[in-house]
Design a protein around this motif. Structure first.
Motif, short mmCIF file in Angstrom:
data_model
loop_
_atom_site.label_atom_id
_atom_site.label_comp_id
_atom_site.label_asym_id
_atom_site.label_seq_id
_atom_site.Cartn_x
_atom_site.Cartn_y
_atom_site.Cartn_z
N GLY A 178 -2.60 6.44 -27.37
CA GLY A 178 -2.26 7.50 -27.77
C GLY A 178 -2.31 8.78 -26.93
O GLY A 178 -1.57 9.81 -27.02
N THR A 179 -3.01 8.72 -25.95
CA THR A 179 -2.84 9.73 -24.91
C THR A 179 -2.13 9.43 -23.44
O THR A 179 -1.51 10.12 -23.09
CB THR A 179 -4.61 9.77 -24.38
N GLN A 180 -2.16 7.99 -23.25
CA GLN A 180 -1.36 7.55 -21.88
C GLN A 180 0.06 7.74 -22.24
O GLN A 180 0.97 8.15 -21.54
CB GLN A 180 -1.79 6.25 -21.67
N PRO A 229 0.75 -1.19 -0.08
CA PRO A 229 0.05 0.02 0.01
C PRO A 229 0.84 1.31 -0.01
O PRO A 229 1.68 1.47 0.87
CB PRO A 229 -0.91 -0.11 1.33
N GLY A 230 0.54 2.20 -0.76
CA GLY A 230 1.19 3.46 -1.04
C GLY A 230 2.28 3.60 -2.00
O GLY A 230 3.07 4.43 -2.24
N ASN A 231 2.83 2.11 -2.36
CA ASN A 231 4.11 2.40 -3.21
C ASN A 231 3.56 2.52 -4.92
O ASN A 231 4.30 3.11 -5.57
CB ASN A 231 4.49 0.85 -3.25
N THR A 232 2.35 2.23 -5.34
CA THR A 232 1.73 2.20 -6.56
C THR A 232 0.54 3.40 -6.45
O THR A 232 -0.35 3.35 -5.81
CB THR A 232 1.16 1.03 -7.01
N PHE A 233 0.64 4.24 -7.47
CA PHE A 233 -0.20 5.27 -7.80
C PHE A 233 -1.06 4.92 -9.11
O PHE A 233 -0.30 4.68 -10.18
CB PHE A 233 0.52 6.76 -7.98
N TRP A 234 -2.31 5.12 -9.18
CA TRP A 234 -3.26 4.57 -10.31
C TRP A 234 -3.78 5.72 -10.71
O TRP A 234 -4.64 6.56 -10.31
CB TRP A 234 -4.31 3.35 -9.75
N ILE A 235 -3.77 6.11 -12.05
CA ILE A 235 -4.32 7.02 -12.89
C ILE A 235 -5.26 6.39 -13.66
O ILE A 235 -5.06 5.69 -14.64
CB ILE A 235 -3.28 7.93 -13.80
N MET A 236 -6.86 6.67 -13.36
CA MET A 236 -7.77 5.82 -13.84
C MET A 236 -8.61 6.77 -14.84
O MET A 236 -8.46 8.01 -14.97
CB MET A 236 -8.81 5.30 -12.93
N ALA A 237 -9.14 6.16 -15.99
CA ALA A 237 -9.59 6.67 -17.05
C ALA A 237 -11.17 7.53 -16.59
O ALA A 237 -11.52 8.37 -17.38
CB ALA A 237 -10.10 5.72 -18.27
N SER A 238 -11.92 6.84 -15.48
CA SER A 238 -13.22 6.94 -15.30
C SER A 238 -13.41 6.76 -13.88
O SER A 238 -12.96 5.88 -13.27
CB SER A 238 -14.20 6.77 -16.14
N GLU A 239 -14.50 7.55 -13.28
CA GLU A 239 -15.07 6.97 -12.11
C GLU A 239 -15.67 5.57 -12.18
O GLU A 239 -15.06 4.57 -11.06
CB GLU A 239 -16.07 7.88 -11.45
N GLU A 240 -16.18 5.14 -13.07
CA GLU A 240 -16.55 3.85 -13.32
C GLU A 240 -15.53 2.62 -13.47
O GLU A 240 -15.49 1.78 -12.76
CB GLU A 240 -17.86 3.56 -14.43
N PRO A 281 -8.42 13.61 -16.41
CA PRO A 281 -9.41 14.61 -17.08
C PRO A 281 -9.14 14.29 -18.70
O PRO A 281 -8.52 13.50 -18.98
CB PRO A 281 -8.95 16.02 -16.80
N MET A 282 -10.07 14.76 -19.36
CA MET A 282 -10.15 14.84 -20.93
C MET A 282 -8.79 15.72 -21.40
O MET A 282 -9.00 16.86 -21.01
CB MET A 282 -11.19 15.16 -21.62
N TYR A 283 -7.69 15.08 -21.54
CA TYR A 283 -6.50 15.90 -22.10
C TYR A 283 -6.83 16.23 -23.71
O TYR A 283 -6.53 15.26 -24.51
CB TYR A 283 -5.66 15.17 -22.08
N HIS A 284 -6.94 17.47 -23.73
CA HIS A 284 -6.99 18.00 -25.32
C HIS A 284 -5.47 18.75 -25.54
O HIS A 284 -5.03 19.67 -24.74
CB HIS A 284 -8.33 19.00 -25.37
N GLY A 285 -5.20 18.42 -26.71
CA GLY A 285 -3.91 19.07 -27.21
C GLY A 285 -2.87 18.68 -26.41
O GLY A 285 -2.50 17.40 -25.82
#
Length: 257
Positions: free
Chosen positions: A166-168, A100-111, A136-140
């Motif tokens: 393409g975004t990640q 716990p605490g070693n890994t940070f997760w960036i998720m695409a959505s709440e669901e 968030p939705m990354y634009h540009g």
């Protein structure tokens, strides 16, 4: 053909070692790992930001079954495919990533986050609320100061990015060059969704046979059939350019002008 663990394919330096070797490299060295799939690789000539993110990655693994098959046929080579799903399975077996605490997760959505976190708990992996971030939705161009601030405060050893291809890769590059320290940034996209039920389940045997694309198409034809049909454009790129980067059409720069 060279016996090195690397191959230059379409100008990108791909690592051809095993999933175990790939995870070990990232644990020991940190940096940016990407797993480009065929639907994104076909856009190398037209998406300069994506192309540059792959060039700036520290480890690029051979997730694309189509790329591996065509490359081996053209060059009488025997490189193996290592999918993002296989990589993630191996990574999550390591005690360092599970703590716990070693890994940070960036998720695409709440669901998606809800399903992914439930599955992680079922595997005995507890993720603190502070270590989950909704992208968030990354634009540009990407500029996410809130994410940078959170990461600088927590300084996790591992950052797992589960947003779309393409975004990640661009987000991973942004983090690599803007953080004050060097974590392992794993851009594994939808891999966890195949395990958590957020997308169709892909059994180990189907993944090893490179049939994940087929299961996705069968589960949601309207969404995935056009995507994978378009991936056929990767084949002429491989035939024509082989180890060389295809020339850029600079569509990104034109769109930004």
């Amino acid at each position: 053909m060279q016996n090195s663990l690397y191959r230059q394919i379409l100008g990108i330096r791909f690592y051809t070692g095993s999933a175990e070797q790939s995870v070990t490299q990232m644990q020991e060295n940190g940096g940016l790992l990407v797993v480009p799939a065929a639907p994104a690789l076909k856009d190398l000539p037209t998406h300069s930001a994506y192309r540059e993110a792959l060039l700036d990655a520290d480890l690029v693994i051979t997730d694309s079954a189509l790329m591996v098959m065509v490359w081996n046929m053209l060059h009488r080579d025997r490189i193996r495919r290592v999918s993002g799903l296989e990589y993630l399975r191996e990574m999550l077996q390591r005690p360092e990533a599970r703590f716990p605490g070693n890994t940070f997760w960036i998720m695409a959505s709440e669901e998606s986050a809800s399903r992914n976190l439930v599955w992680l708990r079922s595997q005995g992996i507890l993720v603190p609320e502070s270590h989950v971030y909704m992208a968030p939705m990354y634009h540009g161009s990407i500029d996410d100061q809130a994410l940078l601030q959170r990461l600088e405060e927590l300084k996790p050893k591992h950052i797992v990015v589960t947003v779309g291809g393409g975004t990640q890769e661009r987000l991973g590059k942004y983090l690599k060059f803007h953080l004050s320290y060097r974590p392992a940034i794993h851009c594994i996209g939808a891999a966890i969704a195949f395990l958590s039920g957020d997308q169709v389940s892909i059994p180990v045997w189907a993944d090893k046979m490179g049939l994940g694309w087929l299961l996705r198409c069968l589960s949601s034809p309207g969404r995935y059939v056009p995507r994978y049909w378009a991936a056929r454009k990767l084949v002429p790129l491989l035939v024509r350019y082989r180890d060389q980067m295809p020339p850029s059409s600079d569509r990104d720069k034109i769109a930004a002008a």
